[in-house]
Design an enzyme around this catalytic site. Sequence first.
Site, PDB file in Angstrom:
ATOM      1  CG  HIS A 215      -0.058  -2.046   3.480  1.00  0.00           C
ATOM      2  ND1 HIS A 215      -0.312  -2.135   4.395  1.00  0.00           N
ATOM      3  CD2 HIS A 215       0.874  -1.894   2.862  1.00  0.00           C
ATOM      4  CE1 HIS A 215       1.324  -2.114   4.922  1.00  0.00           C
ATOM      5  NE2 HIS A 215       1.865  -2.416   3.293  1.00  0.00           N
TER       6      HIS A 215
ATOM      7  CG  ASP B 252      -1.504   4.093   2.020  1.00  0.00           C
ATOM      8  OD1 ASP B 252      -0.771   4.489   1.729  1.00  0.00           O
ATOM      9  OD2 ASP B 252      -1.496   2.902   2.167  1.00  0.00           O
TER      10      ASP B 252
ATOM     11  CD  GLN C  78       3.429   1.304  -3.162  1.00  0.00           C
ATOM     12  OE1 GLN C  78       4.217   1.081  -4.489  1.00  0.00           O
ATOM     13  NE2 GLN C  78       3.786   0.569  -2.433  1.00  0.00           N
TER      14      GLN C  78
ATOM     15  CE  LYS D 279       5.990   1.170   0.428  1.00  0.00           C
ATOM     16  NZ  LYS D 279       5.913   0.772   1.596  1.00  0.00           N
TER      17      LYS D 279
ATOM     18  CB  CYS E 233       0.966  -5.982   3.635  1.00  0.00           C
ATOM     19  SG  CYS E 233       2.885  -6.000   4.508  1.00  0.00           S
TER      20      CYS E 233
END
Length: 469
Positions: free
Chosen positions: A178, A255, A258, A281, A424
Amino acid sequence: MDGMALKFPSFKFLNPNTSTIRSPPLLRKFSSSSSSLPVSASSTTLREAGPASNSVSLGQLTRPDFPILHQKINNGSNLVYLDNAATSQKPISVLKSLQDYYESYNSNVHRGIHYLSAKATEKYEQAREKIAAFINAEESREIVFTRNATEAINLVAYTWGFANLKSGDEVLLTIAEHHSAIVPWQFVAQKTGAVLKFVNLNEDEVPDVLQLKEMISRKTKLVVVHHISNTLASSLPIEDIVHWAHAVEAKVLVDACQSVPHMPVDVRDLDADFLVASSHKMCGPTGVGFLYGKSDILSTMPPFLGGGEMISDVFLDHSTYAEPPSRFEAGTPAIGEAIGLGAAIDYLQGIGMQKIHEYEMELANYLYENLSTVPNIRIYGPKPSKGVNRAALCSFNVKNIHPTDLATFLDQQHGVAIRSGHHCAQPLHRYLGINASARASLYFYNTKEDVDYFIHALNDTVSFFDSFK
């Protein structure tokens, strides 16, 4: 700007060669004029339902807890929300927690001795403890509240990065990261002389883990990787990557935007040095996220921002600083939002992250299999197989139709919300030879009926545009 939306006339275009499929029904009606919000009951329902309720999906059980899903939009279509990789919807219990804070104990934290401040501080710190337990951190002081995951990565870049990286040092990333995981390290590299190196995709359209392993060297000081790709739906073996990086005394930043909302994540098992995620999220409010950092590393990092709360003592010519996490939380924080994130974690744990993960894996396969039947479609990322599990999202393009046109028509004519653009992830899209893609992304409150309606609507959309050729 990802693309310009085209406004279509407000009437239905239906493909006469396909049968009509009605959009998923509204499961419950909510009054928008209600002055108070009912308490969510889904976790109780799930516990009472038990394993015998296999005929009712997790999506059907939890949808009543999300008021926003129960509305008609545009031409009277029921909303089918498939943009969960961008942001999730919020259950009633989270909305209620925000309402309770502002109605009952709105006050600043860590500063007052009165009742309201004490209660706000208690709830705020309880939220930190809930996050720590949720990801199995050793202690709550390893959790730093930030505005979002982007700020969390910038925090690491501007504190650990500038203090530890020098000319010739290498930061290893993948081309599927991202932008928020790339741009901060570009800033650091420009000022320190450090070098950014990128791992490409393999033939399965997954970041090449073998190449990553080979690129790690004594020059490597930091590895920055996603856990789950927001575009490819692929996952990376974080434990292995951490093992390889630590063998050369490099740090690892993950990261997890997700992954944390969709599956059990244990930072002690991963052994990553830093991990970031965003509240919005994972059923929580916008405006708050968190950084996990190992306590021994956080204690060596200088402050990120200066001001109130992050200090120990302030003199005219110098200041001393608080211990983490306060050192990195200058000023009045997003108190209500943090408390709302704590409520979101309560909600997710009431369902069970393993149950969410298993249900979403079923949805992921169902989405990929059905989307693959659409004519002239190209789905990005690995094909699901016995050894490959995709996340519950698909980025795709349909030949000769711009993804923004697809997304606009799906929204205005069918009430289906998907994403279009570069997500992104412009370097990844350039590597794939495209400028943009469409993306449908699911969460546990989605159902197979949502997927069925989406596929029907997409086929109708493709037929509409093909009619002009």
